[in-house]
Scaffold this motif. Structure first.
Motif, PDB file in Angstrom:
ATOM      1  N   LYS A   1      56.679  35.385  30.181  1.00 54.60           N
ATOM      2  CA  LYS A   1      56.043  34.833  29.119  1.00 54.60           C
ATOM      3  C   LYS A   1      55.226  35.727  28.502  1.00 54.60           C
ATOM      4  CE  LYS A   1      53.154  30.982  28.102  1.00 54.60           C
ATOM      5  NZ  LYS A   1      52.342  29.967  28.397  1.00 54.60           N
ATOM      6  N   ILE A   2      54.128  36.569  29.197  1.00 57.74           N
ATOM      7  CA  ILE A   2      53.462  37.347  28.824  1.00 57.74           C
ATOM      8  C   ILE A   2      54.019  38.836  28.453  1.00 57.74           C
ATOM      9  CG2 ILE A   2      51.233  36.663  29.749  1.00 57.74           C
ATOM     10  CD1 ILE A   2      51.386  38.677  31.580  1.00 57.74           C
ATOM     11  N   GLY A   3      55.322  38.855  28.682  1.00 56.04           N
ATOM     12  CA  GLY A   3      55.829  40.044  28.247  1.00 56.04           C
ATOM     13  C   GLY A   3      55.757  41.610  29.330  1.00 56.04           C
TER      14      GLY A   3
ATOM     15  N   GLU B   1      51.838  30.177  45.506  1.00 58.12           N
ATOM     16  CA  GLU B   1      51.681  29.913  46.852  1.00 58.12           C
ATOM     17  C   GLU B   1      53.056  28.972  47.192  1.00 58.12           C
ATOM     18  OE1 GLU B   1      48.452  30.267  48.404  1.00 58.12           O
ATOM     19  OE2 GLU B   1      47.770  31.073  46.518  1.00 58.12           O
ATOM     20  N   PRO B   2      54.170  29.644  47.336  1.00 50.33           N
ATOM     21  CA  PRO B   2      55.369  28.920  47.129  1.00 50.33           C
ATOM     22  C   PRO B   2      55.615  28.179  48.418  1.00 50.33           C
ATOM     23  CG  PRO B   2      55.749  31.401  47.047  1.00 50.33           C
ATOM     24  CD  PRO B   2      54.387  31.152  47.058  1.00 50.33           C
ATOM     25  N   SER B   3      56.465  26.911  48.023  1.00 49.95           N
ATOM     26  CA  SER B   3      56.766  26.152  49.201  1.00 49.95           C
ATOM     27  C   SER B   3      58.073  26.380  49.765  1.00 49.95           C
ATOM     28  CB  SER B   3      56.890  24.786  48.450  1.00 49.95           C
ATOM     29  OG  SER B   3      58.077  24.620  47.688  1.00 49.95           O
TER      30      SER B   3
ATOM     31  N   LEU C   1      49.857  47.593  35.969  1.00 52.67           N
ATOM     32  CA  LEU C   1      50.395  46.148  35.838  1.00 52.67           C
ATOM     33  C   LEU C   1      49.564  45.190  36.211  1.00 52.67           C
ATOM     34  CD1 LEU C   1      52.909  48.018  36.174  1.00 52.67           C
ATOM     35  CD2 LEU C   1      53.981  46.518  37.477  1.00 52.67           C
ATOM     36  N   THR C   2      47.974  45.547  36.441  1.00 51.65           N
ATOM     37  CA  THR C   2      47.365  44.608  36.852  1.00 51.65           C
ATOM     38  C   THR C   2      46.386  44.323  35.633  1.00 51.65           C
ATOM     39  OG1 THR C   2      45.584  46.304  37.773  1.00 51.65           O
ATOM     40  CG2 THR C   2      47.221  45.235  39.171  1.00 51.65           C
ATOM     41  N   LEU C   3      46.510  45.207  34.366  1.00 49.06           N
ATOM     42  CA  LEU C   3      45.436  45.091  33.301  1.00 49.06           C
ATOM     43  C   LEU C   3      45.239  43.651  32.669  1.00 49.06           C
ATOM     44  CD1 LEU C   3      45.908  48.353  31.576  1.00 49.06           C
ATOM     45  CD2 LEU C   3      44.148  47.823  32.691  1.00 49.06           C
TER      46      LEU C   3
ATOM     47  N   ILE D   1      39.031  39.242  46.454  1.00 49.56           N
ATOM     48  CA  ILE D   1      38.181  38.802  47.714  1.00 49.56           C
ATOM     49  C   ILE D   1      39.107  38.754  48.689  1.00 49.56           C
ATOM     50  CG2 ILE D   1      37.306  36.993  48.707  1.00 49.56           C
ATOM     51  CD1 ILE D   1      35.247  38.435  46.870  1.00 49.56           C
ATOM     52  N   ASP D   2      40.443  38.268  48.382  1.00 53.64           N
ATOM     53  CA  ASP D   2      41.530  38.232  49.472  1.00 53.64           C
ATOM     54  C   ASP D   2      41.802  39.740  49.939  1.00 53.64           C
ATOM     55  OD1 ASP D   2      43.639  37.508  50.923  1.00 53.64           O
ATOM     56  OD2 ASP D   2      45.352  37.790  49.549  1.00 53.64           O
ATOM     57  N   ALA D   3      41.842  40.616  49.130  1.00 51.41           N
ATOM     58  CA  ALA D   3      41.745  42.230  49.463  1.00 51.41           C
ATOM     59  C   ALA D   3      40.731  42.721  50.359  1.00 51.41           C
ATOM     60  CB  ALA D   3      42.069  43.106  48.244  1.00 51.41           C
TER      61      ALA D   3
HETATM   62  N1  LIG Z   1      52.908  38.785  52.544  1.00 58.05           N
HETATM   63  C1  LIG Z   1      51.530  38.957  52.595  1.00 58.05           C
HETATM   64  O1  LIG Z   1      51.273  39.800  53.395  1.00 58.05           O
HETATM   65  C2  LIG Z   1      50.613  38.025  52.255  1.00 58.05           C
HETATM   66  C3  LIG Z   1      49.383  38.296  52.437  1.00 58.05           C
HETATM   67  C4  LIG Z   1      48.364  37.455  51.811  1.00 58.05           C
HETATM   68  C5  LIG Z   1      48.868  36.368  50.814  1.00 58.05           C
HETATM   69  N2  LIG Z   1      50.059  36.315  50.815  1.00 58.05           N
HETATM   70  C6  LIG Z   1      50.634  34.971  49.888  1.00 58.05           C
HETATM   71  O2  LIG Z   1      50.599  35.423  48.612  1.00 58.05           O
HETATM   72  C7  LIG Z   1      50.429  34.576  47.494  1.00 58.05           C
HETATM   73  C8  LIG Z   1      49.376  34.572  46.817  1.00 58.05           C
HETATM   74  O3  LIG Z   1      49.766  35.841  45.757  1.00 58.05           O
HETATM   75  P1  LIG Z   1      48.524  36.234  44.732  1.00 58.05           P
HETATM   76  O4  LIG Z   1      47.128  35.863  45.311  1.00 58.05           O
HETATM   77  O5  LIG Z   1      48.677  37.522  44.530  1.00 58.05           O
HETATM   78  O6  LIG Z   1      48.868  35.201  43.624  1.00 58.05           O
HETATM   79  P2  LIG Z   1      50.129  34.716  42.887  1.00 58.05           P
HETATM   80  O7  LIG Z   1      51.152  35.719  43.060  1.00 58.05           O
HETATM   81  O8  LIG Z   1      50.290  33.438  43.217  1.00 58.05           O
HETATM   82  O9  LIG Z   1      49.749  34.932  41.327  1.00 58.05           O
HETATM   83  C9  LIG Z   1      48.577  33.941  40.747  1.00 58.05           C
HETATM   84  C10 LIG Z   1      48.757  34.072  39.421  1.00 58.05           C
HETATM   85  O10 LIG Z   1      48.687  35.156  38.666  1.00 58.05           O
HETATM   86  C11 LIG Z   1      49.334  35.308  37.819  1.00 58.05           C
HETATM   87  N3  LIG Z   1      49.639  36.820  37.702  1.00 58.05           N
HETATM   88  C12 LIG Z   1      50.022  37.831  38.567  1.00 58.05           C
HETATM   89  N4  LIG Z   1      50.119  38.948  38.162  1.00 58.05           N
HETATM   90  C13 LIG Z   1      49.590  38.827  36.819  1.00 58.05           C
HETATM   91  C14 LIG Z   1      49.373  39.998  35.660  1.00 58.05           C
HETATM   92  N5  LIG Z   1      49.586  41.057  35.908  1.00 58.05           N
HETATM   93  N6  LIG Z   1      48.924  39.315  34.697  1.00 58.05           N
HETATM   94  C15 LIG Z   1      48.714  38.092  34.394  1.00 58.05           C
HETATM   95  N7  LIG Z   1      49.152  37.063  35.018  1.00 58.05           N
HETATM   96  C16 LIG Z   1      49.431  37.602  36.423  1.00 58.05           C
HETATM   97  C17 LIG Z   1      50.724  34.657  38.328  1.00 58.05           C
HETATM   98  O11 LIG Z   1      51.725  34.306  37.268  1.00 58.05           O
HETATM   99  C18 LIG Z   1      50.090  33.488  38.924  1.00 58.05           C
HETATM  100  O12 LIG Z   1      49.833  32.532  37.916  1.00 58.05           O
HETATM  101  C19 LIG Z   1      50.178  33.060  48.567  1.00 58.05           C
HETATM  102  O13 LIG Z   1      51.431  32.364  48.926  1.00 58.05           O
HETATM  103  C20 LIG Z   1      49.801  33.755  49.904  1.00 58.05           C
HETATM  104  O14 LIG Z   1      49.797  33.141  51.009  1.00 58.05           O
HETATM  105  C21 LIG Z   1      51.120  37.065  51.204  1.00 58.05           C
END
Ligand SMILES: NC(=O)c1ccc[n+]([C@@H]2O[C@H](COP(=O)([O-])OP(=O)(O)OC[C@H]3O[C@@H](n4cnc5c(N)ncnc54)[C@H](O)[C@@H]3O)[C@@H](O)[C@H]2O)c1
Ligand SMILES: [Fe+2]
Length: 387
Positions: free
Chosen positions: A44-46, A70-72, A179-181, A193-195
């Motif tokens: 959606k955001i391109g 947080e996929p099921s 890609l994170t901007l 905070i996760d990181a």
């Molecule tokens: N595999 C691993 O080692 C590991 C480690 C920690 C967490 N996880 C899992 O990862 C998931 C969470 O991932 P997350 O915290 O990255 O969040 P996410 O992937 O769920 O994304 C969160 C929101 O941010 C949006 N988003 C992502 N990138 C964007 C961007 N560049 N611009 C605008 N919006 C953006 C997404 O569309 C979504 O709505 C959880 O399921 C968690 O349990 C996995």
């Protein structure tokens, strides 16, 4: 000296513009039929169009977007069914941890017998036999480190579970801060905070080594010095670069040393109350740090000296001081610091404790053993907040 074993993805490209390597990697593999796993927001955001258009003409690209945050298990099973019905030569995961974890499963599970549930860590009974097709993982958040780990996390009823295997490791990770901007403020704060939690828990883990300590400490420096700026001004390229490298290094550190109590207690908050992964870590981090600090004072001081920006008297700190440092770090990036703020009522703390105690794989790495009493106490502190 103890022998330490380190694992990394086969190849990583890290830095501004590294997305430009995607074309060469795909061409080198000679696979035309590419499955891209992403999420609907990024289309959606391109973002998907912007970064995939250079490869669009040369490959047959299928963009799969049925990925929820947080996929099921059901979400993952749908993706596996879709992938089995196609004939994809490789998989590109483009997104946050949710999309990257799903991409790992899309690359590996369809080539194996059975379904996702058969391979879960807590309840699965089967072992993966086939490596699957090659995969490239491209994070768009600076948080999970999923691009460098062999883990895929799934939300189940009541708790979270994982599939872990060497086969889930990326063949290529591309970590490009550009890609994170576009990441919104609150997601920047939560994923950041996760990181930070990955770096801190890896550094304090009973499985830490000199190599993982080096990765973890540099990650704490980078994240500690840039997260607030990245939250306040998402377009600040320097802050985004530091966060991107910091979360990558933190990912390598925790993949090899493990995460522990914060993640173990965070999982039930994610599955029972739908807190995003980063926020569930953030609301617990200060209280877990207070609880475990007596067993890892020297290392805790090292972290706090970095986060408190060189404050010398850290050596005299007590558990309450550690608590306050992490508490205000979380608060300053705008995230809730109590369970009450999420509407969680006190009577639910026992359910949370009963689920957290099942995460033995994670709890085993804590420098202080965390049993039922300690876990309940931590939830109680997180419920009440700073007194
Ligand atoms: N595999 C691993 O080692 C590991 C480690 C920690 C967490 N996880 C899992 O990862 C998931 C969470 O991932 P997350 O915290 O990255 O969040 P996410 O992937 O769920 O994304 C969160 C929101 O941010 C949006 N988003 C992502 N990138 C964007 C961007 N560049 N611009 C605008 N919006 C953006 C997404 O569309 C979504 O709505 C959880 O399921 C968690 O349990 C996995
Ligand atoms: Fe995490």
């Amino acid at each position: 000296m103890m022998v330490s074993m380190l694992r990394f993805p086969k190849r990583s490209y890290v830095g501004w513009g590294s997305i430009g390597e995607l074309f060469q990697v795909l061409r080198g593999w000679g696979q035309r039929n590419v499955l891209v796993v992403t999420d609907p927001t990024l289309v959606k955001i391109g973002l998907v169009e912007e970064f995939l258009s250079p490869v669009n003409h040369d490959f047959q690209i299928t963009v799969y977007t049925d990925v929820e945050p947080e996929p099921s298990l059901e979400c993952a099973e749908r993706l596996v069914a879709f992938t089995r019905a196609g004939s994809f030569g490789c998989v590109v995961g483009l997104g946050g941890g949710s999309a990257l974890d799903m991409a790992k499963l899309a690359a590996v599970i369809p080539q194996n017998k059975g379904n996702i549930a058969d391979y879960l860590n807590l309840t699965g009974t089967m072992k993966l036999e086939k490596e699957g097709v090659p995969k490239i993982l491209i994070p768009t958040t600076s948080g999970t480190g999923s691009e460098v780990t062999d883990i895929a996390v799934l939300s189940l009823k009541g708790t979270k579970d994982v599939i872990t295997h060497d086969y889930l490791l990326a063949d290529v990770a591309i970590v490009d801060p550009q890609l994170t901007l576009s990441v919104p403020k609150r997601v920047t704060a939560a994923t950041g905070i996760d990181a930070l939690t990955h770096a801190v828990e890896a550094f304090l883990s009973v499985n830490a080594s000199e190599a993982t300590d080096a990765l973890a400490l540099r990650a704490v420096e980078l994240i500690g010095g840039s997260l607030k700026t990245a939250v306040e001004n998402g377009k600040d390229a320097e802050a985004r670069k530091a966060m991107s490298t910091g979360s990558y290094l933190a990912g390598l550190a925790f993949f090899n040393a493990g995460v522990a109590g914060v993640h173990a207690l965070a999982y039930p908050l994610g599955s029972q109350f739908k807190l995003p992964h980063g926020e569930s870590n953030a609301v617990l981090l200060p209280y877990v740090m207070k609880t475990i600090s007596a067993n890892c004072r020297e290392k805790m001081n090292t972290i706090c000296r970095i986060l408190a920006d060189g404050v010398k008297q850290v050596d005299d700190w007590n558990a309450e001081d550690y608590l306050r440092l992490f508490y205000y770090f979380v608060k300053d990036v705008g995230l809730p610091t109590t369970l009450k703020e999420y509407g969680i009522i006190e009577s639910k703390l026992t359910d949370l404790t009963n689920d957290a105690i099942k995460q033995k794989r994670l709890l085993a790495r804590s420098p202080k053993p965390l049993g039922e009493n300690e876990i309940h106490q931590i939830y109680q502190m997180a419920y009440s907040g700073l007194q």
